[in-house]
Design a protein around this motif. Structure first.
Motif, PDB file in Angstrom:
ATOM      1  N   ASP A 280      11.510 108.374  13.993  1.00  0.00           N
ATOM      2  CA  ASP A 280      10.692 109.212  14.855  1.00  0.00           C
ATOM      3  C   ASP A 280      11.634 109.889  15.845  1.00  0.00           C
ATOM      4  O   ASP A 280      12.365 109.215  16.570  1.00  0.00           O
ATOM      5  CB  ASP A 280       9.665 108.347  15.591  1.00  0.00           C
ATOM      6  CG  ASP A 280       8.642 109.179  16.345  1.00  0.00           C
ATOM      7  OD1 ASP A 280       8.999 110.273  16.815  1.00  0.00           O
ATOM      8  OD2 ASP A 280       7.493 108.721  16.459  1.00  0.00           O
ATOM      9  N   THR A 281      11.633 111.222  15.894  1.00  0.00           N
ATOM     10  CA  THR A 281      12.588 111.948  16.731  1.00  0.00           C
ATOM     11  C   THR A 281      12.259 111.866  18.217  1.00  0.00           C
ATOM     12  O   THR A 281      13.091 112.209  19.046  1.00  0.00           O
ATOM     13  CB  THR A 281      12.676 113.425  16.313  1.00  0.00           C
ATOM     14  OG1 THR A 281      11.356 113.970  16.290  1.00  0.00           O
ATOM     15  CG2 THR A 281      13.311 113.569  14.948  1.00  0.00           C
ATOM     16  N   GLU A 282      11.054 111.405  18.582  1.00  0.00           N
ATOM     17  CA  GLU A 282      10.697 111.281  19.995  1.00  0.00           C
ATOM     18  C   GLU A 282      10.956 109.870  20.519  1.00  0.00           C
ATOM     19  O   GLU A 282      11.543 109.684  21.572  1.00  0.00           O
ATOM     20  CB  GLU A 282       9.231 111.652  20.205  1.00  0.00           C
ATOM     21  CG  GLU A 282       8.954 113.120  19.932  1.00  0.00           C
ATOM     22  CD  GLU A 282       7.479 113.435  19.867  1.00  0.00           C
ATOM     23  OE1 GLU A 282       6.655 112.568  20.215  1.00  0.00           O
ATOM     24  OE2 GLU A 282       7.149 114.566  19.456  1.00  0.00           O
ATOM     25  N   THR A 283      10.498 108.858  19.772  1.00  0.00           N
ATOM     26  CA  THR A 283      10.619 107.473  20.251  1.00  0.00           C
ATOM     27  C   THR A 283      11.800 106.741  19.631  1.00  0.00           C
ATOM     28  O   THR A 283      12.120 105.629  20.037  1.00  0.00           O
ATOM     29  CB  THR A 283       9.343 106.677  19.913  1.00  0.00           C
ATOM     30  OG1 THR A 283       9.206 106.623  18.486  1.00  0.00           O
ATOM     31  CG2 THR A 283       8.117 107.319  20.528  1.00  0.00           C
TER      32      THR A 283
ATOM     33  N   THR B 150      13.589 116.819   8.001  1.00  0.00           N
ATOM     34  CA  THR B 150      12.363 116.422   8.698  1.00  0.00           C
ATOM     35  C   THR B 150      11.204 116.481   7.716  1.00  0.00           C
ATOM     36  O   THR B 150      10.972 117.511   7.089  1.00  0.00           O
ATOM     37  CB  THR B 150      12.085 117.368   9.887  1.00  0.00           C
ATOM     38  OG1 THR B 150      13.211 117.316  10.775  1.00  0.00           O
ATOM     39  CG2 THR B 150      10.835 116.955  10.630  1.00  0.00           C
TER      40      THR B 150
ATOM     41  N   LYS C 149       3.019 112.288  11.468  1.00  0.00           N
ATOM     42  CA  LYS C 149       4.140 112.425  12.396  1.00  0.00           C
ATOM     43  C   LYS C 149       5.316 113.047  11.664  1.00  0.00           C
ATOM     44  O   LYS C 149       5.594 112.700  10.523  1.00  0.00           O
ATOM     45  CB  LYS C 149       4.585 111.044  12.910  1.00  0.00           C
ATOM     46  CG  LYS C 149       3.795 110.516  14.052  1.00  0.00           C
ATOM     47  CD  LYS C 149       4.465 109.266  14.581  1.00  0.00           C
ATOM     48  CE  LYS C 149       3.641 108.608  15.647  1.00  0.00           C
ATOM     49  NZ  LYS C 149       4.187 107.327  16.046  1.00  0.00           N
ATOM     50  N   ASP C 150       6.022 113.941  12.358  1.00  0.00           N
ATOM     51  CA  ASP C 150       7.269 114.475  11.816  1.00  0.00           C
ATOM     52  C   ASP C 150       8.361 113.438  12.054  1.00  0.00           C
ATOM     53  O   ASP C 150       8.540 112.978  13.175  1.00  0.00           O
ATOM     54  CB  ASP C 150       7.650 115.785  12.512  1.00  0.00           C
ATOM     55  CG  ASP C 150       6.777 116.945  12.055  1.00  0.00           C
ATOM     56  OD1 ASP C 150       6.120 116.812  11.013  1.00  0.00           O
ATOM     57  OD2 ASP C 150       6.762 117.981  12.748  1.00  0.00           O
TER      58      ASP C 150
ATOM     59  N   GLN D  50      12.532 112.118  10.781  1.00  0.00           N
ATOM     60  CA  GLN D  50      13.803 112.553  10.209  1.00  0.00           C
ATOM     61  C   GLN D  50      14.296 111.499   9.223  1.00  0.00           C
ATOM     62  O   GLN D  50      14.285 110.307   9.522  1.00  0.00           O
ATOM     63  CB  GLN D  50      14.824 112.745  11.323  1.00  0.00           C
ATOM     64  CG  GLN D  50      16.140 113.293  10.850  1.00  0.00           C
ATOM     65  CD  GLN D  50      17.100 113.504  12.008  1.00  0.00           C
ATOM     66  OE1 GLN D  50      16.891 113.024  13.100  1.00  0.00           O
ATOM     67  NE2 GLN D  50      18.167 114.221  11.738  1.00  0.00           N
TER      68      GLN D  50
END
Length: 187
Positions: free
Chosen positions: A86-89, A112, A70-71, A73
């Motif tokens: 996690d930049t999404e969740t 990242t 996973k990418d 930050q």
């Protein structure tokens, strides 16, 4: 999980062995004059960092584990732990700072990076291959010094010492390869 033969192990493979997760660091294929061939595998435990040397014959079966990447930050460091998000969740994960080893100084705020997970457990982190850094100090350019392979020492803004070509000046931005920790190009 897929099982592979002992002679199919490659460096970088993650294996489940002795109830632990191990990454193959170094693999030597040995064919002695007497007896069968085998793979001499140097492994590092992903959870506690211990090392192990093991022999695998081609008939031995080993479980190969695929880690989810996973990418994430980089947010901050506190008490020897690096915090990533996690930049999404927006979930946050902590990993020990020594997981990056000597590449730790290249980690910058907001960068990242790729974090590897086994189920929900974060095990490893890898930096981008190229990072932009500023030269904090280096020797001035000497006229007439145009030898093709001459390099001069330099100190980056993160404290890392590398060698750079003679045309690179102080306060200049350069791209550094984080795998080899060498000058790559001007930024």
């Amino acid at each position: 999980m897929p099982k592979i033969n002992g002679n199919e192990i490659r460096p970088g493979n993650v294996l489940e062995h002795n109830d632990g997760l191990w990454v193959a660091v170094k693999v030597d294929h040995v064919k002695p004059g007497k007896g069968g061939a085998f793979a001499q595998v140097e492994m590092k435990n992903l959870r506690n960092g211990s090392k192990l040397n093991e022999r695998f014959r081609s008939a031995d079966k080993v479980e190969r584990v695929r880690l989810e990447q996973k990418d994430m930050q980089f947010l901050y460091e506190s008490d020897g732990m690096l915090t990533f998000m996690d930049t999404e969740t927006f979930d946050q994960v902590e990993l020990p700072a020594d997981i990056l080893g000597e590449r730790r100084p290249f980690l910058q705020d907001g960068m990242t990076i790729v974090v590897e997970f086994y189920d929900t457990e974060a095990l490893n982190a890898t930096l981008p291959q190229k990072v932009v850094c500023k030269i904090a100090e280096t020797e001035p350019v000497v006229k007439g010094q145009t030898a093709a392979n001459s390099f001069k020492p330099a100190v980056l803004d993160n404290g890392v010492r590398i060698t750079v070509p003679p045309f690179v000046a102080q306060d200049e931005d350069i791209v550094v390869n984080t795998e080899t920790m060498e000058y790559s190009e001007r930024a």
